[in-house]
Design a protein around this motif. Structure first.
Motif, PDB file in Angstrom:
ATOM      1  N   PRO A  71       0.787  -1.240   0.000  1.00 54.12           N
ATOM      2  CA  PRO A  71       0.000   0.000   0.000  1.00 54.12           C
ATOM      3  C   PRO A  71       0.817   1.289   0.000  1.00 54.12           C
ATOM      4  CG  PRO A  71      -0.914  -1.558   1.561  1.00 54.12           C
ATOM      5  CD  PRO A  71       0.408  -2.126   1.103  1.00 54.12           C
ATOM      6  N   VAL A  72       0.254   2.280  -0.664  1.00 62.14           N
ATOM      7  CA  VAL A  72       0.743   3.658  -0.638  1.00 62.14           C
ATOM      8  C   VAL A  72      -0.302   4.427   0.161  1.00 62.14           C
ATOM      9  CG1 VAL A  72       1.282   5.696  -2.028  1.00 62.14           C
ATOM     10  CG2 VAL A  72       1.833   3.399  -2.892  1.00 62.14           C
ATOM     11  N   ARG A  73       0.148   5.359   1.010  1.00 59.57           N
ATOM     12  CA  ARG A  73      -0.797   6.087   1.868  1.00 59.57           C
ATOM     13  C   ARG A  73      -0.443   7.569   1.899  1.00 59.57           C
ATOM     14  NH1 ARG A  73      -3.890   4.916   7.006  1.00 59.57           N
ATOM     15  NH2 ARG A  73      -3.975   6.933   8.051  1.00 59.57           N
ATOM     16  N   VAL A  74      -1.477   8.402   1.779  1.00 59.75           N
ATOM     17  CA  VAL A  74      -1.338   9.850   1.957  1.00 59.75           C
ATOM     18  C   VAL A  74      -2.099  10.230   3.215  1.00 59.75           C
ATOM     19  CG1 VAL A  74      -1.939  12.132   1.047  1.00 59.75           C
ATOM     20  CG2 VAL A  74      -1.059  10.370  -0.491  1.00 59.75           C
ATOM     21  N   ASP A  75      -1.449  10.995   4.084  1.00 59.29           N
ATOM     22  CA  ASP A  75      -2.069  11.543   5.295  1.00 59.29           C
ATOM     23  C   ASP A  75      -2.025  13.060   5.207  1.00 59.29           C
ATOM     24  OD1 ASP A  75      -2.670   9.245   7.144  1.00 59.29           O
ATOM     25  OD2 ASP A  75      -0.550   8.858   6.750  1.00 59.29           O
ATOM     26  N   ASP A  76      -3.176  13.686   5.352  1.00 56.47           N
ATOM     27  CA  ASP A  76      -3.276  15.145   5.329  1.00 56.47           C
ATOM     28  C   ASP A  76      -3.734  15.605   6.703  1.00 56.47           C
ATOM     29  OD1 ASP A  76      -3.820  17.812   4.955  1.00 56.47           O
ATOM     30  OD2 ASP A  76      -5.011  17.527   3.132  1.00 56.47           O
ATOM     31  N   THR A  77      -2.831  16.200   7.461  1.00 59.86           N
ATOM     32  CA  THR A  77      -3.150  16.680   8.813  1.00 59.86           C
ATOM     33  C   THR A  77      -3.174  18.201   8.874  1.00 59.86           C
ATOM     34  OG1 THR A  77      -0.818  16.583   9.472  1.00 59.86           O
ATOM     35  CG2 THR A  77      -2.159  14.606   9.883  1.00 59.86           C
ATOM     36  N   ARG A  78      -3.360  18.859   7.728  1.00 56.85           N
ATOM     37  CA  ARG A  78      -3.348  20.322   7.698  1.00 56.85           C
ATOM     38  C   ARG A  78      -4.589  20.933   8.319  1.00 56.85           C
ATOM     39  NH1 ARG A  78      -2.439  21.252   1.507  1.00 56.85           N
ATOM     40  NH2 ARG A  78      -3.926  19.530   1.528  1.00 56.85           N
ATOM     41  N   GLY A  79      -5.681  20.188   8.382  1.00 58.39           N
ATOM     42  CA  GLY A  79      -6.882  20.718   9.015  1.00 58.39           C
ATOM     43  C   GLY A  79      -7.796  21.451   8.062  1.00 58.39           C
ATOM     44  N   PRO A  80      -8.800  22.137   8.603  1.00 60.28           N
ATOM     45  CA  PRO A  80      -9.824  22.812   7.792  1.00 60.28           C
ATOM     46  C   PRO A  80      -9.238  23.803   6.792  1.00 60.28           C
ATOM     47  CG  PRO A  80     -10.438  22.803  10.101  1.00 60.28           C
ATOM     48  CD  PRO A  80      -9.022  22.300  10.029  1.00 60.28           C
ATOM     49  N   GLY A  81      -9.852  23.825   5.620  1.00 62.23           N
ATOM     50  CA  GLY A  81      -9.495  24.817   4.618  1.00 62.23           C
ATOM     51  C   GLY A  81      -8.332  24.450   3.726  1.00 62.23           C
ATOM     52  N   ALA A  82      -7.677  23.314   3.954  1.00 66.05           N
ATOM     53  CA  ALA A  82      -6.505  22.969   3.153  1.00 66.05           C
ATOM     54  C   ALA A  82      -6.479  21.478   2.851  1.00 66.05           C
ATOM     55  CB  ALA A  82      -5.235  23.380   3.893  1.00 66.05           C
ATOM     56  N   ALA A  83      -7.592  20.925   2.398  1.00 67.47           N
ATOM     57  CA  ALA A  83      -7.704  19.475   2.295  1.00 67.47           C
ATOM     58  C   ALA A  83      -7.528  18.897   0.888  1.00 67.47           C
ATOM     59  CB  ALA A  83      -9.045  19.028   2.876  1.00 67.47           C
ATOM     60  N   ASP A  84      -7.150  19.690  -0.111  1.00 67.90           N
ATOM     61  CA  ASP A  84      -6.942  19.161  -1.457  1.00 67.90           C
ATOM     62  C   ASP A  84      -5.492  18.719  -1.613  1.00 67.90           C
ATOM     63  OD1 ASP A  84      -9.534  19.953  -1.884  1.00 67.90           O
ATOM     64  OD2 ASP A  84      -9.042  21.538  -3.324  1.00 67.90           O
ATOM     65  N   TRP A  85      -5.268  17.603  -2.299  1.00 63.40           N
ATOM     66  CA  TRP A  85      -3.920  17.137  -2.603  1.00 63.40           C
ATOM     67  C   TRP A  85      -3.951  16.241  -3.838  1.00 63.40           C
ATOM     68  CZ3 TRP A  85      -4.106  11.895  -2.490  1.00 63.40           C
ATOM     69  CH2 TRP A  85      -4.930  11.265  -1.550  1.00 63.40           C
ATOM     70  N   THR A  86      -2.788  16.094  -4.476  1.00 66.83           N
ATOM     71  CA  THR A  86      -2.630  15.188  -5.608  1.00 66.83           C
ATOM     72  C   THR A  86      -1.346  14.401  -5.405  1.00 66.83           C
ATOM     73  OG1 THR A  86      -3.765  16.708  -7.102  1.00 66.83           O
ATOM     74  CG2 THR A  86      -2.359  15.034  -8.117  1.00 66.83           C
ATOM     75  N   ALA A  87      -1.474  13.075  -5.425  1.00 62.13           N
ATOM     76  CA  ALA A  87      -0.309  12.193  -5.360  1.00 62.13           C
ATOM     77  C   ALA A  87       0.060  11.803  -6.786  1.00 62.13           C
ATOM     78  CB  ALA A  87      -0.622  10.948  -4.533  1.00 62.13           C
ATOM     79  N   THR A  88       1.356  11.843  -7.097  1.00 56.12           N
ATOM     80  CA  THR A  88       1.819  11.481  -8.427  1.00 56.12           C
ATOM     81  C   THR A  88       2.777  10.301  -8.335  1.00 56.12           C
ATOM     82  OG1 THR A  88       3.621  13.094  -8.316  1.00 56.12           O
ATOM     83  CG2 THR A  88       1.559  13.815  -9.346  1.00 56.12           C
ATOM     84  N   VAL A  89       2.988   9.664  -9.475  1.00 55.08           N
ATOM     85  CA  VAL A  89       3.907   8.529  -9.570  1.00 55.08           C
ATOM     86  C   VAL A  89       4.743   8.685 -10.836  1.00 55.08           C
ATOM     87  CG1 VAL A  89       2.193   7.062 -10.745  1.00 55.08           C
ATOM     88  CG2 VAL A  89       4.108   6.005  -9.499  1.00 55.08           C
TER      89      VAL A  89
END
Length: 182
Positions: A71-89
């Protein structure tokens, strides 16, 4: 490096990969007071965890190998207002001890569906199924998240497909699969 011994008149290749991880850039240490008044600043981060070293198995020239990665895992702990992300390979060529490499054009990837998500928003695999696998001749989206409003995470178990050229020599090949998130 040990050379592979031909079996039953065929040439055998062993493929190994190293997983590399890139990280999103950190926010500036001296964020503007004006920016803070418009959008709250959070001390969390977006991080990615991926397998670090793995064997893809053995194959003969002309074969297509399909390997499921850990498995590959992304964790976003930035909190409210900053929840968009893109993982690339992306990938490097798979190089033997000597001779021609297996080029990135022979390597494809598909993320498959999420095996676990937390938080709200939309989690989108880059390539849901084998029929949507994409060549890693260029960087590809592995997974993304948008329209979320809080901390979140996603895990997926991607597949790697390597089409071994007919001209590949019996040897051990090594390359890297690079996951990053921003």
């Amino acid at each position: 490096m040990n050379r592979m011994i031909p079996v039953r008149g065929g040439r055998i290749l062993a493929l190994w990969a190293t997983g590399l991880i890139g990280h999103a850039p950190a926010p500036p240490a001296n964020a503007s007071a004006d920016l803070a008044s418009v959008m709250p600043l959070h001390s969390g981060a977006v991080t990615i965890t991926a397998p670090t070293s793995f064997s893809l198995g053995k194959a003969r020239p002309g074969q297509t190998m399909v390997s499921r990665l850990k498995p590959v895992r992304v964790d976003d702990t930035r909190g409210p207002g900053a929840a968009d992300w893109t993982a690339t390979v992306s990938a490097t060529e798979f190089s033997p001890g000597s001779g021609r490499a297996i080029t990135k054009a022979h390597i494809s990837y598909w993320s498959g569906p999420a095996i676990r998500t937390t938080g709200d928003g939309v989690f989108t695999p880059g390539q849901l199924s084998r029929g949507r696998a994409q060549s890693l001749s260029t960087t590809r989206v592995a997974f993304s998240h948008f329209e979320g409003s809080s901390e979140n995470s996603a895990s997926w178990r991607p597949f790697l497909v390597i089409s071994i050229p007919d001209t590949a020599a019996a040897d051990e090949y090594a390359g890297s699969i690079i996951h990053s998130v921003a």
